[in-house]
Design an enzyme around this catalytic site. Structure first.
Site, PDB file in Angstrom:
ATOM      1  CE  LYS A   1      -4.196  -1.703   0.360  1.00 54.76           C
ATOM      2  NZ  LYS A   1      -5.236  -1.409  -0.647  1.00 54.76           N
TER       3      LYS A   1
ATOM      4  CG  ASP B   1      -4.265  -0.656  -3.874  1.00 48.34           C
ATOM      5  OD1 ASP B   1      -4.646   0.415  -4.400  1.00 48.34           O
ATOM      6  OD2 ASP B   1      -5.051  -1.501  -3.404  1.00 48.34           O
TER       7      ASP B   1
ATOM      8  CE  LYS C   1     -10.818  -4.865  -3.629  1.00 50.74           C
ATOM      9  NZ  LYS C   1     -10.582  -3.596  -2.903  1.00 50.74           N
TER      10      LYS C   1
ATOM     11  N   GLY D   1      -9.466  -8.217  -2.538  1.00 51.63           N
ATOM     12  CA  GLY D   1      -9.987  -8.624  -1.235  1.00 51.63           C
ATOM     13  C   GLY D   1     -10.442  -7.429  -0.418  1.00 51.63           C
TER      14      GLY D   1
HETATM   15  O1  OSB Z   1      -7.751  -1.638  -2.178  1.00 49.59           O
HETATM   16  O2  OSB Z   1      -7.536  -3.702  -2.462  1.00 49.59           O
HETATM   17  C1  OSB Z   1      -7.789  -2.766  -1.722  1.00 49.59           C
HETATM   18  C2  OSB Z   1      -8.271  -3.955   1.880  1.00 49.59           C
HETATM   19  C3  OSB Z   1      -9.293  -3.128   2.263  1.00 49.59           C
HETATM   20  C4  OSB Z   1      -9.800  -2.215   1.378  1.00 49.59           C
HETATM   21  C5  OSB Z   1      -9.277  -2.106   0.102  1.00 49.59           C
HETATM   22  C6  OSB Z   1      -8.243  -2.936  -0.294  1.00 49.59           C
HETATM   23  C7  OSB Z   1      -7.716  -3.856   0.624  1.00 49.59           C
HETATM   24  C8  OSB Z   1      -6.585  -4.738   0.361  1.00 49.59           C
HETATM   25  C9  OSB Z   1      -6.449  -5.999   1.196  1.00 49.59           C
HETATM   26  O3  OSB Z   1      -5.695  -4.453  -0.414  1.00 49.59           O
HETATM   27  C10 OSB Z   1      -7.014  -7.190   0.545  1.00 49.59           C
HETATM   28  C11 OSB Z   1      -7.187  -8.364   1.470  1.00 49.59           C
HETATM   29  O4  OSB Z   1      -6.191  -8.943   1.914  1.00 49.59           O
HETATM   30  O5  OSB Z   1      -8.346  -8.730   1.751  1.00 49.59           O
HETATM   31 MG    MG Z   2      -7.160  -1.785  -4.198  1.00 50.77          MG
END
Ligand code: OSB
Ligand code: MG
Length: 391
Positions: free
Chosen positions: A183, A208, A282, A310
């Site tokens: 992130k 990300d 998603k 996720g």
């Molecule tokens: O942007 O993909 C995303 C988690 C919470 C909200 C947004 C995101 C994420 C993740 C984690 O990147 C994904 C996971 O391990 O479930």
């Molecule tokens: Mg994302």
């Protein structure tokens, strides 16, 4: 590339069964599950999940689904409370009024209600599990999946220090995860990506930003081209397509849309504009399986790889992610981690585990293919509501 209208009835959605099923009851449960480790992103931090479960009953079977919304409207406008309102007052009753004709029938029934994608998707989840069980097949097979295992990666939140991040990269790389996603946000980007890449020249790495940048910061984003990233996920505004297209033209690294890719229509326009070269699917964000399958098919026709994102789901939501990730177009590792990465104890048995070569097995038992641990779930449940067909 196929035109948008030609994609309306696509391969995967056309193959979904449409047999009639009468739904009798929908049960909502809110379950409090603290995360083992808080998860920080550019939009905020999540320490604990209020897991929103849906159980649907019909034809003597039960189906389970999860609404992936968070408590605060930071990743998306939806929250646990907006989903509760939408499902109790509109979406749920509309599915109980008359029998539904498979997932396409559910999608038709919910279409007139605008927005509330995560709420709609939770209902599609639960229905799909139920329908797959009724037809005695795995959810993966029911949806058109053809893999026995899915490749997985891990998403690492923003840490206190670079050393904390390097520790986690080492831990999860050693556990087998095939791709590591970091992130990022302004100030936690070039330096940390550079440090990780320096220490691990050969890992598959992506980033990300969850919409933390604007096009004015493109020179900073261009510096990321130096690190051989698999992709840069959602750098710009959460519903933007045009600025992403402008940015993609100036970058070597592939952009991937997450937040902006909230419907098949939006994805078709993104592909036409050149806003990205990869799509994160998603099921929650796009409003359900029917829309996810459309996106899968239209990306397949355009040669655009997709992967399963996720939302820090419980095992029930994760089981659904495993099923969709088993479809042929999901050619990149998903954000699907082991249960033990998120929670002390998960709501399903067996828990999700990741093999030493970074894969998760796709269950072959009927429906989601995991047992819901009802005793533990009941112990963790904060509130429940029942919605019944009016007789
Ligand atoms: O942007 O993909 C995303 C988690 C919470 C909200 C947004 C995101 C994420 C993740 C984690 O990147 C994904 C996971 O391990 O479930
Ligand atoms: Mg994302």
């Amino acid at each position: 590339m196929l035109s948008w209208s030609a994609m309306q009835n696509t391969v995967a959605t056309a193959n979904l069964p449409t047999n009639k099923i009468k739904l009798e009851r929908i049960t909502i449960r809110l379950v409090r599950m603290p995360l083992k480790e808080s998860f920080a992103t550019s939009f905020g931090r999540v320490d604990t999940r209020l897991i929103f479960l849906l159980e649907v009953q019909g034809a003597g079977e039960t189906g389970w689904g999860e609404v992936v919304a968070f408590e605060e409207p930071l990743y998306s406008y939806e929250t646990v409370q907006t989903a509760l309102h939408a499902i109790k007052d509109f979406l749920g009753p509309s599915l109980l009024s008359e029998p539904v004709m498979g997932l396409p029938g559910i999608a038709d029934r919910l279409e007139r209600f605008r927005g509330h994608n995560m709420a709609k998707a939770g209902l599609q989840h639960a229905f799909a599990d139920l329908a797959a069980r009724i037809s005695n097949q795995s959810l993966s097979r029911y949806l058109g999946g053809n893999r026995e295992r899915v490749a997985v990666g891990i998403s690492l939140g923003i840490q206190q220090t670079v050393d904390d991040l390097l520790d986690r990269v080492e831990r999860y790389r050693a556990l087998g995860y095939q791709r590591i996603k970091l992130k990022i946000m302004p100030g936690w980007d070039i330096d940390i990506v550079s440090r990780v890449r320096e220490r691990y020249p050969d890992i598959v790495l992506s980033v990300d930003a969850n919409s933390a940048y604007t096009l004015e910061e493109k020179d900073r984003l261009k510096q990321l081209d130096a690190f051989r990233l698999l992709m840069i996920e959602q750098p710009l505004h959460h519903d933007d397509l045009l600025d992403h297209a402008k940015l993609q033209k100036e970058l070597e690294t592939a952009l991937c849309l997450d937040e902006s890719a909230y419907s098949a229509r939006q994805v078709a326009q993104a592909l036409e504009l050149g806003s990205c070269r990869i799509i994160n699917i998603k099921v929650g964000r796009v409003g359900g399986y029917t829309e996810a399958l459309r996106i899968h098919d239209l990306c397949g026709a355009a040669n655009v790889p997709v992967w399963c994102g996720g939302m820090l789901e419980s095992g029930i939501g994760r089981a659904h992610n495993i099923a969709i990730a088993s479809l042929p177009g999901f050619t990149l590792p998903g954000d699907i981690s082991a249960s033990s990465r998120y929670f002390e104890r998960d709501l399903i048995s067996p828990e999700v585990t990741v093999s030493a070569d970074g894969r998760v097995e796709v269950p072959s038992k009927p429906g989601i293919g995991f047992e819901v641990d009802l005793d533990y779930l009941t112990a963790k449940t904060i509130s429940t509501w029942d919605i019944r067909a009016e007789s």
